[in-house]
Design a protein around this motif. Sequence first.
Motif, PDB file in Angstrom:
ATOM      1  N   ARG A 236      14.784  54.422   9.373  1.00 54.03           N
ATOM      2  CA  ARG A 236      15.407  55.453  10.205  1.00 54.03           C
ATOM      3  C   ARG A 236      16.633  56.001   9.485  1.00 54.03           C
ATOM      4  NH1 ARG A 236      18.447  55.873  15.943  1.00 54.03           N
ATOM      5  NH2 ARG A 236      17.571  57.901  16.544  1.00 54.03           N
ATOM      6  N   PHE A 237      16.673  57.321   9.329  1.00 52.98           N
ATOM      7  CA  PHE A 237      17.767  57.986   8.626  1.00 52.98           C
ATOM      8  C   PHE A 237      18.739  58.539   9.674  1.00 52.98           C
ATOM      9  CE2 PHE A 237      14.101  57.963   5.819  1.00 52.98           C
ATOM     10  CZ  PHE A 237      14.652  57.432   4.661  1.00 52.98           C
ATOM     11  N   ASN A 238      19.774  57.748   9.944  1.00 48.58           N
ATOM     12  CA  ASN A 238      20.661  58.017  11.072  1.00 48.58           C
ATOM     13  C   ASN A 238      21.774  59.010  10.780  1.00 48.58           C
ATOM     14  OD1 ASN A 238      19.424  56.227  12.934  1.00 48.58           O
ATOM     15  ND2 ASN A 238      20.385  54.502  11.892  1.00 48.58           N
ATOM     16  N   GLU A 239      22.130  59.184   9.510  1.00 45.93           N
ATOM     17  CA  GLU A 239      23.290  59.996   9.168  1.00 45.93           C
ATOM     18  C   GLU A 239      22.887  61.150   8.260  1.00 45.93           C
ATOM     19  OE1 GLU A 239      26.367  57.595   7.562  1.00 45.93           O
ATOM     20  OE2 GLU A 239      26.364  56.166   9.235  1.00 45.93           O
ATOM     21  N   ALA A 240      23.462  62.315   8.524  1.00 48.99           N
ATOM     22  CA  ALA A 240      23.182  63.489   7.692  1.00 48.99           C
ATOM     23  C   ALA A 240      23.750  63.286   6.288  1.00 48.99           C
ATOM     24  CB  ALA A 240      23.783  64.734   8.327  1.00 48.99           C
ATOM     25  N   GLY A 241      23.085  63.887   5.301  1.00 52.40           N
ATOM     26  CA  GLY A 241      23.538  63.801   3.915  1.00 52.40           C
ATOM     27  C   GLY A 241      22.410  63.383   2.997  1.00 52.40           C
ATOM     28  N   GLU A 242      22.758  63.007   1.773  1.00 55.21           N
ATOM     29  CA  GLU A 242      21.789  62.591   0.769  1.00 55.21           C
ATOM     30  C   GLU A 242      21.688  61.070   0.747  1.00 55.21           C
ATOM     31  OE1 GLU A 242      19.917  64.601  -1.437  1.00 55.21           O
ATOM     32  OE2 GLU A 242      20.551  66.198  -0.076  1.00 55.21           O
ATOM     33  N   VAL A 243      20.483  60.563   0.820  1.00 54.84           N
ATOM     34  CA  VAL A 243      20.237  59.127   0.737  1.00 54.84           C
ATOM     35  C   VAL A 243      19.412  58.859  -0.517  1.00 54.84           C
ATOM     36  CG1 VAL A 243      19.148  57.128   1.819  1.00 54.84           C
ATOM     37  CG2 VAL A 243      20.304  58.845   3.240  1.00 54.84           C
ATOM     38  N   ALA A 244      19.920  58.018  -1.392  1.00 53.45           N
ATOM     39  CA  ALA A 244      19.195  57.670  -2.609  1.00 53.45           C
ATOM     40  C   ALA A 244      18.252  56.498  -2.335  1.00 53.45           C
ATOM     41  CB  ALA A 244      20.166  57.302  -3.719  1.00 53.45           C
ATOM     42  N   ILE A 245      17.002  56.651  -2.736  1.00 50.32           N
ATOM     43  CA  ILE A 245      16.067  55.523  -2.759  1.00 50.32           C
ATOM     44  C   ILE A 245      16.195  54.902  -4.146  1.00 50.32           C
ATOM     45  CG2 ILE A 245      13.690  54.763  -2.464  1.00 50.32           C
ATOM     46  CD1 ILE A 245      13.144  57.342  -0.946  1.00 50.32           C
TER      47      ILE A 245
ATOM     48  N   ASP B  21      15.074  65.190   9.382  1.00 50.54           N
ATOM     49  CA  ASP B  21      16.139  65.458  10.344  1.00 50.54           C
ATOM     50  C   ASP B  21      16.877  64.159  10.650  1.00 50.54           C
ATOM     51  OD1 ASP B  21      15.428  68.117  10.470  1.00 50.54           O
ATOM     52  OD2 ASP B  21      14.098  67.850  12.200  1.00 50.54           O
ATOM     53  N   ARG B  22      18.109  64.318  11.112  1.00 51.49           N
ATOM     54  CA  ARG B  22      18.930  63.156  11.449  1.00 51.49           C
ATOM     55  C   ARG B  22      18.262  62.345  12.563  1.00 51.49           C
ATOM     56  NH1 ARG B  22      22.485  63.277  15.371  1.00 51.49           N
ATOM     57  NH2 ARG B  22      22.609  65.566  15.250  1.00 51.49           N
ATOM     58  N   GLY B  23      18.159  61.045  12.322  1.00 57.85           N
ATOM     59  CA  GLY B  23      17.518  60.160  13.286  1.00 57.85           C
ATOM     60  C   GLY B  23      16.023  60.025  13.107  1.00 57.85           C
ATOM     61  N   GLU B  24      15.461  60.705  12.130  1.00 56.14           N
ATOM     62  CA  GLU B  24      14.010  60.663  11.937  1.00 56.14           C
ATOM     63  C   GLU B  24      13.579  59.277  11.456  1.00 56.14           C
ATOM     64  OE1 GLU B  24      10.749  63.453   9.632  1.00 56.14           O
ATOM     65  OE2 GLU B  24      12.570  64.342  10.440  1.00 56.14           O
ATOM     66  N   VAL B  25      12.438  58.821  11.957  1.00 57.24           N
ATOM     67  CA  VAL B  25      11.841  57.549  11.547  1.00 57.24           C
ATOM     68  C   VAL B  25      10.636  57.862  10.665  1.00 57.24           C
ATOM     69  CG1 VAL B  25      10.756  55.407  12.307  1.00 57.24           C
ATOM     70  CG2 VAL B  25      12.611  56.422  13.658  1.00 57.24           C
TER      71      VAL B  25
ATOM     72  N   VAL C 203      18.913  64.460   4.462  1.00 56.77           N
ATOM     73  CA  VAL C 203      18.916  64.326   5.915  1.00 56.77           C
ATOM     74  C   VAL C 203      19.708  65.488   6.519  1.00 56.77           C
ATOM     75  CG1 VAL C 203      19.408  62.804   7.857  1.00 56.77           C
ATOM     76  CG2 VAL C 203      18.857  61.822   5.608  1.00 56.77           C
ATOM     77  N   ALA C 204      19.021  66.363   7.237  1.00 57.67           N
ATOM     78  CA  ALA C 204      19.675  67.515   7.872  1.00 57.67           C
ATOM     79  C   ALA C 204      20.497  67.044   9.073  1.00 57.67           C
ATOM     80  CB  ALA C 204      18.631  68.535   8.312  1.00 57.67           C
ATOM     81  N   ASP C 205      21.435  67.885   9.512  1.00 54.32           N
ATOM     82  CA  ASP C 205      22.320  67.499  10.611  1.00 54.32           C
ATOM     83  C   ASP C 205      21.665  67.683  11.985  1.00 54.32           C
ATOM     84  OD1 ASP C 205      24.728  66.469  11.520  1.00 54.32           O
ATOM     85  OD2 ASP C 205      25.522  68.454  11.985  1.00 54.32           O
ATOM     86  N   ARG C 206      20.564  68.425  12.060  1.00 54.64           N
ATOM     87  CA  ARG C 206      19.927  68.617  13.366  1.00 54.64           C
ATOM     88  C   ARG C 206      19.188  67.339  13.767  1.00 54.64           C
ATOM     89  NH1 ARG C 206      17.182  71.797   9.719  1.00 54.64           N
ATOM     90  NH2 ARG C 206      15.062  71.100   9.208  1.00 54.64           N
ATOM     91  N   ALA C 207      19.162  67.069  15.049  1.00 56.58           N
ATOM     92  CA  ALA C 207      18.576  65.831  15.560  1.00 56.58           C
ATOM     93  C   ALA C 207      17.052  65.883  15.510  1.00 56.58           C
ATOM     94  CB  ALA C 207      19.044  65.585  16.989  1.00 56.58           C
ATOM     95  N   ALA C 208      16.458  64.752  15.204  1.00 58.75           N
ATOM     96  CA  ALA C 208      15.004  64.654  15.144  1.00 58.75           C
ATOM     97  C   ALA C 208      14.408  64.775  16.542  1.00 58.75           C
ATOM     98  CB  ALA C 208      14.597  63.331  14.522  1.00 58.75           C
ATOM     99  N   VAL C 209      13.263  65.428  16.598  1.00 56.91           N
ATOM    100  CA  VAL C 209      12.518  65.562  17.847  1.00 56.91           C
ATOM    101  C   VAL C 209      11.076  65.126  17.577  1.00 56.91           C
ATOM    102  CG1 VAL C 209      11.728  67.126  19.655  1.00 56.91           C
ATOM    103  CG2 VAL C 209      13.989  67.463  18.619  1.00 56.91           C
ATOM    104  N   PRO C 210      10.551  64.141  18.326  1.00 59.97           N
ATOM    105  CA  PRO C 210      11.250  63.392  19.377  1.00 59.97           C
ATOM    106  C   PRO C 210      12.198  62.355  18.794  1.00 59.97           C
ATOM    107  CG  PRO C 210       9.054  62.513  19.082  1.00 59.97           C
ATOM    108  CD  PRO C 210       9.117  63.724  18.191  1.00 59.97           C
TER     109      PRO C 210
END
Length: 558
Positions: A315-324, A256-260, A350-357
């Motif tokens: 931390r993946f702050n932005e929605a979309g595809e991130v290449a490692i 999810d977006r913001g996930e660590v 990275v999904a657009d919904r916010a990470a919880v917590p």
Amino acid sequence: MDHSGMDHGGMDHSGHDMGASDGPLRWRMVPMDPTMSMMPGMMEAVPTVGPFLAGEGLDPMEFPEGQPRQVVPVADGDTLHLDASLIRRTIGGRTFVMYGYNGQYPGPLIRADRGSKITVHFTNHIELPTTVHWHGLRLDNRFDGIPGVTQRPVETGESFTYELVFPDAGVYWYHPHMREDIQQDLGLYGNLLVDPGAADYYGPVNREEVVVLDDLLMDGAGILPYGDSSPTHALMGRFGNVMLVNGATDYGLSVDRGEVVRFYLTNVANSRTFNVVFGGAPIKIVASDVSKYEREQRVGSVVIAPAERYVVEVRFNEAGEVAITNTIQAIDHFRGEFYPHVDTLGTVSVADRAAVPDLGEAFETLRVNADVGDDIARFRPHFDRAPDHALTLTLRHQGLPLSTVRMMEADTLYKPPVEWNDSMPMMNWLSTADEVTWVLRDDATGRENMDIHWSFETGDVVKIRLFNDPESFHPMHHPFHVHGQRFLVVALDGQATENLVWKDTAIVPVGSTMDILVDMTNPGEWMAHCHIAEHLHSGMMLHFRVTGEQRTPGVAGR
């Protein structure tokens, strides 16, 4: 380049197979980057040793299909059964025989609590003698897995029982210590994850990922054969052209977006040093081989040499595809050119919904680890004193092809501090451990490799100076590994290390001088060596003895 990392273009030598179809196994020419030139007169050359492939002449369908690794939690006093066997794998559209621990790739992820002890009953079902080395564990010397030093080789059909202890939190790994250039490269590796017990040992994260980085050298016919009696690729080590994460080419993660995410990274490649980038996502480095850092630190990428481990939080702050990616500046020695090169290792969706917590505030905090600093404090009086021993890292050669010798002796090659890619694949492939001897030379005595026999007492703090000679025949960086103990890299090229961490493996760049401080707490007969597999089996190892009573290992951070 496709997602597997295998280059299908340029000089495809799969047709130039030198008898690779039916009949006895014969050499196929090494694949080459299409941008590179071929040395004149080398088109028909082959290594001086014979070729080897696992399960050669047998139908791969006779073997069970390899399965992704399983997590095996173990408790104090548990017994684990571990087998090495032949398995079937399909990679890059080709099906062939590889090796696996318990039929898995990688081997089972053994998860234990710090301070626990377990028994591992190991059985060898591959066609080669083998052992298991528990890399980084400060365990009883009898179970270090070194043939001829701590145990006999485990022959086909035989078993050996290991007793493991876990004095340090973090990520460790296990692998053979016989012909790693073959056995480890074909899949015999796995991780040990040691949980610290204390909930606040690391900062909070949304999830953890244990990631093993590797590469595999393939052409259109499958895996390129190995040397049977001696390793090929002795100059630079065997670089692969197919990137593997956890033994496969399709690593992916959904967050999810913001996930660590906490990544436990291990490099098990024969030779390749990776420069790992997580797109534009911010990275915080937390720990390495045997401990946390004195303080957490922001980094733009993670440079990880063979056998090293790093613990990083991303931390993946932005929605979309991130290449490692493995993002490097490659070099073509023949043309004298640098060029950017990127291998895709995996993707994070990275999904657009916010990470919880939401752990953003905790992620932005760079923690100072007073426990690590306190542990290191008693070693600081040794940082600036003269070394107890000094080693020069170099090599000798005999019987190499004349074209290789002339090229190397022309003194026109750029000598990069780290070889990120195989910049001379033909010459490297044609060099075997019969022609190349990599050397650890004791400056005080002139003794080399296994003629070196250092002796220490438990409780000694030993300063070793490592100089990587840039004027050697082919200078190459070396990941230097010390068995059974832990060490600090206290200085590189005269500059004191500002953020310390306990290590068991550290990369010595070409032309550099590195000072390490070894904490000798563990009695027994031990090894120190380069962890490029082909360099190890070309002689680059030494022996040291630690006498006295077992001391409680210094705890690398509570």
